[in-house]
Design an enzyme around this catalytic site. Structure first.
Site: not given
Ligand SMILES: Cc1cc2nc3c(=O)[nH]c(=O)nc-3n(C[C@H](O)[C@H](O)[C@H](O)COP(=O)(O)OP(=O)(O)OC[C@H]3O[C@@H](n4cnc5c(N)ncnc54)[C@H](O)[C@@H]3O)c2cc1C
Length: 258
Positions: A101, A103-105, A112, A116, A199, A208
């Site tokens: 979760l 990872r969605h930045r 959370q 600790r 958004r 997801r």
């Molecule tokens: C089916 C599936 C399998 C996955 N497997 C793996 C895996 O094996 N290993 C792994 O590490 N991760 C994995 N992930 C995680 C994936 O790589 C993303 O980190 C995660 O889905 C968050 O997506 P996001 O970066 O698009 O979202 P957000 O961080 O919310 O970003 C949203 C959007 O904003 C833009 N953005 C955000 N940050 C930046 C930036 N720094 N520079 C440029 N544009 C930016 C991009 O357009 C991005 O799509 C997986 C995800 C899915 C759905």
């Protein structure tokens, strides 16, 4: 040791519209008579934001808020959806879920449960259905979780003794728990407070609540989408649920990544 099989999603916060100030803004710009046909803040505010871009309050096209936000999604002007914000508490989920979760930045905020500070000797564990439904695999899983928790308890005790020269009791406990938690499995139950804009939530749902997503996060994404479709149908109503061959839910839309 309590085993959890289902997550829980609570919608704990939603926005309100400050209508008198919207009216003041409109009056200050010689707009009279503009209203929208929804009371949902996460629908009203993106419309106001979008109309502000072109000052298009005076002659709105027919169809109301639903048509307006539908057009926004059609043309991909998704930044105005960032003005709709929701707050959730999610419980009964595993640490592997929250690792995915967070990872969605973009547009997400998190708080959370701290491993600790919080004692995990009474933690619950989240078991995947494909293991829980199989008696043999369930025993393997349960015994491993139990052993990990027992090891955690012993480690906390041992570390507290090791750090007995640390006078501050809270600090001593924290030092013990932060090291002992390394033995806890991904299955350890956790709780997370999540704030996100519409958004970002759409992007989250697309990634997801998708057949390629992992089962637990897909279940939570589907639960969140169900809530959001009731809360703000003009923003989230374009998603359609489908049932995958394993009977779990996914969702799809023609408006991807607005
Ligand atoms: C089916 C599936 C399998 C996955 N497997 C793996 C895996 O094996 N290993 C792994 O590490 N991760 C994995 N992930 C995680 C994936 O790589 C993303 O980190 C995660 O889905 C968050 O997506 P996001 O970066 O698009 O979202 P957000 O961080 O919310 O970003 C949203 C959007 O904003 C833009 N953005 C955000 N940050 C930046 C930036 N720094 N520079 C440029 N544009 C930016 C991009 O357009 C991005 O799509 C997986 C995800 C899915 C759905």
């Amino acid at each position: 040791m309590k085993i959890i099989r289902r997550p829980h999603v609570y919608l704990v916060g939603r926005q309100t519209v400050n209508q008198p100030e919207i009216d003041n803004f409109l009056a200050d710009h010689n707009v009279t008579g503009w209203t929208t046909d929804t009371n949902v803040a996460a629908e009203v505010l993106p419309e106001v934001a979008g109309r502000l871009c072109y000052m298009s309050f005076k002659k709105p096209r027919p169809g109301g808020n639903s048509a307006y936000l539908g057009h926004i999604k059609e043309v991909g002007h998704g930044s105005v959806l960032e003005h709709g914000v929701f707050n959730f508490i999610i419980t009964g989920v595993s640490r592997s879920f929250t690792h995915e979760l967070v990872r969605h930045r973009a547009g997400f905020g998190y708080s959370q449960l701290s491993q600790r500070y919080v004692d995990e000797s009474v933690a619950d564990f989240v078991e995947p259905d494909c293991i829980g439904d199989d008696p043999e695999l369930h025993e393997v899983w349960k015994s491993a979780a139990q052993h990990a928790q027992e090891a955690y308890v012993k480690l906390v005790e041992g570390l507290q003794a090791k750090f007995q020269n640390v006078e501050d009791k809270t600090l001593r406990r924290k030092m013990a728990r932060q090291a002992a938690r390394s033995i806890l499995p991904n299955a350890t139950e956790t709780k997370i407070f999540v704030t996100a804009n519409a958004r970002s939530l759409r992007h989250f749902v697309e990634l997801r609540c998708n057949e390629h997503a992992e089962v637990e996060i897909r279940e939570v994404a589907a639960m969140m989408l169900e809530i959001l479709q009731k809360e703000a149908p003009n923003v989230f109503g374009d998603y359609e649920f489908l049932t995958l061959p394993d009977k779990t839910k996914a969702a799809e839309t023609k408006h991807r990544k607005v």
